[in-house]
Design an enzyme around this catalytic site. Structure first.
Site, PDB file in Angstrom:
ATOM      1  N   GLU A 136       0.805  -1.232   0.000  1.00 18.06           N
ATOM      2  CA  GLU A 136       0.000   0.000   0.000  1.00 18.06           C
ATOM      3  C   GLU A 136       0.834   1.277   0.000  1.00 18.06           C
ATOM      4  OE1 GLU A 136      -2.741  -0.327   3.262  1.00 18.06           O
ATOM      5  OE2 GLU A 136      -4.164  -1.461   2.078  1.00 18.06           O
TER       6      GLU A 136
ATOM      7  N   GLU B  24      -6.890  -7.580  -0.630  1.00 14.56           N
ATOM      8  CA  GLU B  24      -7.384  -7.661   0.745  1.00 14.56           C
ATOM      9  C   GLU B  24      -8.862  -7.297   0.729  1.00 14.56           C
ATOM     10  OE1 GLU B  24      -5.089  -5.196   3.387  1.00 14.56           O
ATOM     11  OE2 GLU B  24      -3.181  -5.902   2.594  1.00 14.56           O
TER      12      GLU B  24
END
Ligand code: GAL
Length: 635
Positions: free
Chosen positions: A144, A316
């Site tokens: 991320e 995710e």
């Protein structure tokens, strides 16, 4: 293609005795993918150059022996403590000059050369060891980029690198920079690139051209950091490389990072996002508190499909309550299944649930997993098993080009946030409002990158808010056969954030419309339109001889149309937006169906998916859809 499921697993968090049993249960649940490794640096290299691969070898073997495929993450989002002693100045520095220290994650500055080299070193060690491992079927770089506001750093390392970047951008000509930025204003002129500092800690607003350049530079630093890892992995492995992007993180150009990767993936936390970043009203937060915003995830699915040039995953997926939003409810029963199917309907190749087992220690103790901390099933695994079964039984999703496209430009987001001119004026927010209006009207949407010039096959193309529109894009839009919807602020600045004057914006070929003045105003002072809806927050005064398709009650031209080009100079409320889309769609020959609140559709080549994001059954043209229900209909 067979769409697949997976999970995110942290073998280093659990005793080795349970790894085999975990792997068996994953396989039994119908999972294919297991992502591991992305935060494990202190276990791989507890002290400098002391490498411990055994545990990771065994974990990969344990998963692979049960038929699971591993996504191996490089661990560079979490440099260990010793690293920060080796490179004490590797931390990012925030806008106020505070060092962002050790003790959580993403504690590094992209511009720090020493850390850049360390990231290459650990990536090479991992790629050398696992590049040919048959169980490692994909890679993830870092974790991320940009999450927790970590792209822009005001460190000394960033300062020096920025000067070099400017020198290259302006071909060593400091006068060119002074002219491009308008530095004659407030005596901001420089004599050399070494005089240019970072645009923070100024007395009042820094020069927006300086700020925008620094945002572009910061994005390029993230792109270079990622590319360095990818280049190394490619030397040793044939497996595809992905990165897991976040929701509404716009501080780096995902299209540029994505162009170095085979797969785009993102981390979808619908309930966290509703509270945290979807911009939902209080009433919407109440109505969708356990389902999430009906459009926010879909927008990212479409965006990341574009970033991945067709190949994308959810790396995710929220499985239950998360720990980080202002409120963290449990998903309504059925929503984990709905979110998964919605991703597949938008073309996802895989959906992986975060995380396998809830951790009973450290920061994320209150974040649910597929298993409870005592290893019993949590509700998510039950829904995942159901999806796995449905995937086996159902026909595959056949993605198709949509009728409608929205162009998305990260650079425009930086330009809007550099000088928004009014509270609540953001490019991402504008795109989301347009996207929502298109979805309320039952349309299926593609997102396009800003370098797209071929619009064939699209009936309607929207380019709202793209501050700098290169001339060749203006021509391509003016010449294409789609109905083109522009504004507000489309074409409002040149590439260095100066307002064009000859002519004034938007200056599209053969389109008689000029923004002669603009203003922002309080959101609670809407400007009603004739026939319903209102301009909110922002309005441009348009001079135009073209047909007026929306007008304010006060007599202002709000939207005008000429040939296939339409320009709307205001930010519209939902009702106004619905009317604008209806006008453009009619011109494009697209049939609209206004959907009930919370119900959304997506078309593929062979079928139409219907999703009910409401907590109660809703009557639709395809019949009653249960709360959190999913319906597939052949077309
Ligand atoms: C993501 C992150 C995961 C985990 C998760 C919690 O942003 O990649 O590591 O922290 O959030 O929701």
């Amino acid at each position: 293609m067979k769409r697949t499921l997976g999970t995110c697993y942290y073998p280093e968090h659990w005793p080795q005795e349970i790894w085999d049993e975990d792997a068996t249960r994953m396989a039994e649940a119908g999972l294919t993918w297991v992502r591991i490794g992305e935060f494990s640096w202190s276990k791989l290299e507890p002290s400098p150059e002391e490498l411990c691969w055994d545990w990771l070898d065994q974990s990969i073997e344990s998963l692979g022996s049960k038929g699971l495929k591993v996504v191996l993450g490089t661990p560079t989002a979490t440099p260990p403590r010793w690293m920060t002693e080796r490179h004490p100045d590797m931390f990012a520095v925030d806008e106020n000059g505070h060092v962002r220290g050790f003790g959580s994650r993403r504690h590094y500055c992209f511009s720090h050369q020493g850390y850049f080299a360390e990231s290459q070193r650990i990536t090479r060690l991992m790629a050398e060891r696992y590049g040919a491992n048959p169980h490692v079927a994909a890679w993830q770089t870092d974790n991320e980029y940009g999450c927790h506001d970590t792209v822009v750093s005001y460190s000394d390392a960033a300062g020096y690198a920025f000067q070099t970047w400017l020198q290259q951008t302006f071909s060593g000509d400091i006068e060119a920079l002074n002219r491009a930025w308008g530095n004659v204003f407030w005596s901001m002129e420089y004599r050399s690139f070494s005089e240019v500092g970072l645009p923070n800690l100024t007395v009042t607003e820094p020069n927006p051209a300086h700020v925008l350049a620094f945002k572009r530079f910061s994005s390029d630093q993230a792109v270079a950091f990622n590319r360095a890892q990818v280049d190394i992995i490619k030397e040793y492995s044939q497996a595809p490389v992905a990165h897991n992007y976040m929701g509404r993180v716009t501080d780096f150009d995902h299209f540029k990072v994505g162009s170095d990767l085979e797969i785009a993936s993102w981390d979808s936390y619908p309930l966290g996002f509703l509270e945290d970043r979807a911009g939902a009203t209080v009433a919407e937060q109440q109505k969708f508190s356990r389902q999430g915003d009906p459009d926010f995830q879909a927008l990212h699915h479409d965006l990341y499909r574009a970033v991945g040039r067709g190949r994308w995953w959810v790396m995710e997926q929220q499985p239950g309550p998360v720990n980080w939003a202002p409120y963290n409810p449990s998903p309504l029963p059925g929503m984990v299944r709905l979110w998964t199917w919605e991703a597949f309907a938008h073309g996802a190749e895989a959906v992986c649930y975060f995380r396998w087992r809830q951790a009973p220690f450290a920061q994320e103790q209150l974040h649910a997993g597929m298993l409870r901390p005592d290893s019993q099933d949590a509700p998510a695994i039950v829904e995942a098993r159901q999806v796995a079964k449905e995937l086996q039984e159902a026909q595959d999703v056949q993605p198709a080009q949509a009728d409608v496209a929205i162009m998305f430009d990260y650079d425009a987001d930086w330009a809007w946030s550099t000088q928004p001119h009014g509270a609540g004026l953001s490019y991402f927010g504008l795109i989301l409002d347009y996207y929502k209006a298109l979805r309320r009207a039952g349309l299926t949407i593609d997102i396009l990158p800003p370098d797209r010039r071929d619009f064939s096959g699209y009936r309607m193309v929207l380019v709202p808010g793209m501050m700098h529109v290169p001339d060749d894009l203006k021509t391509a839009l003016a010449d294409c056969s789609a109905e083109v919807l522009l504004g507000p602020r489309t074409g409002a600045r040149d590439q260095h954030f100066n307002m064009p004057t000859t002519p004034l914006p938007p200056a599209f070929p053969n389109f008689d419309v000029t923004v002669s003045r603009l203003e922002s105003f309080r959101p609670d002072l809407p400007r009603p339109l004739v026939g319903g809806g209102a301009a909110i927050r922002y309005q441009e005064e348009l001079e135009s001889g073209a047909e007026v398709v929306l007008r304010s009650e006060a007599g202002a031209k709000v939207a005008v149309r000429s040939g296939r080009l339409m320009y709307c100079g205001s930010w519209l409320d939902a009702e106004g937006m619905d009317r604008l889309i209806a006008i453009a769609a009619e011109a494009a020959g697209l049939a609209l169906r206004m959907l009930p609140e919370g119900v959304r559709t997506r078309r593929t080549a062979t079928e139409e998916f219907w999703f009910n994001h409401c907590a109660e059954p809703v009557e639709t043209e395809v019949g009653l859809i249960q709360a959190a229900g999913v319906v597939r209909r052949p077309i």
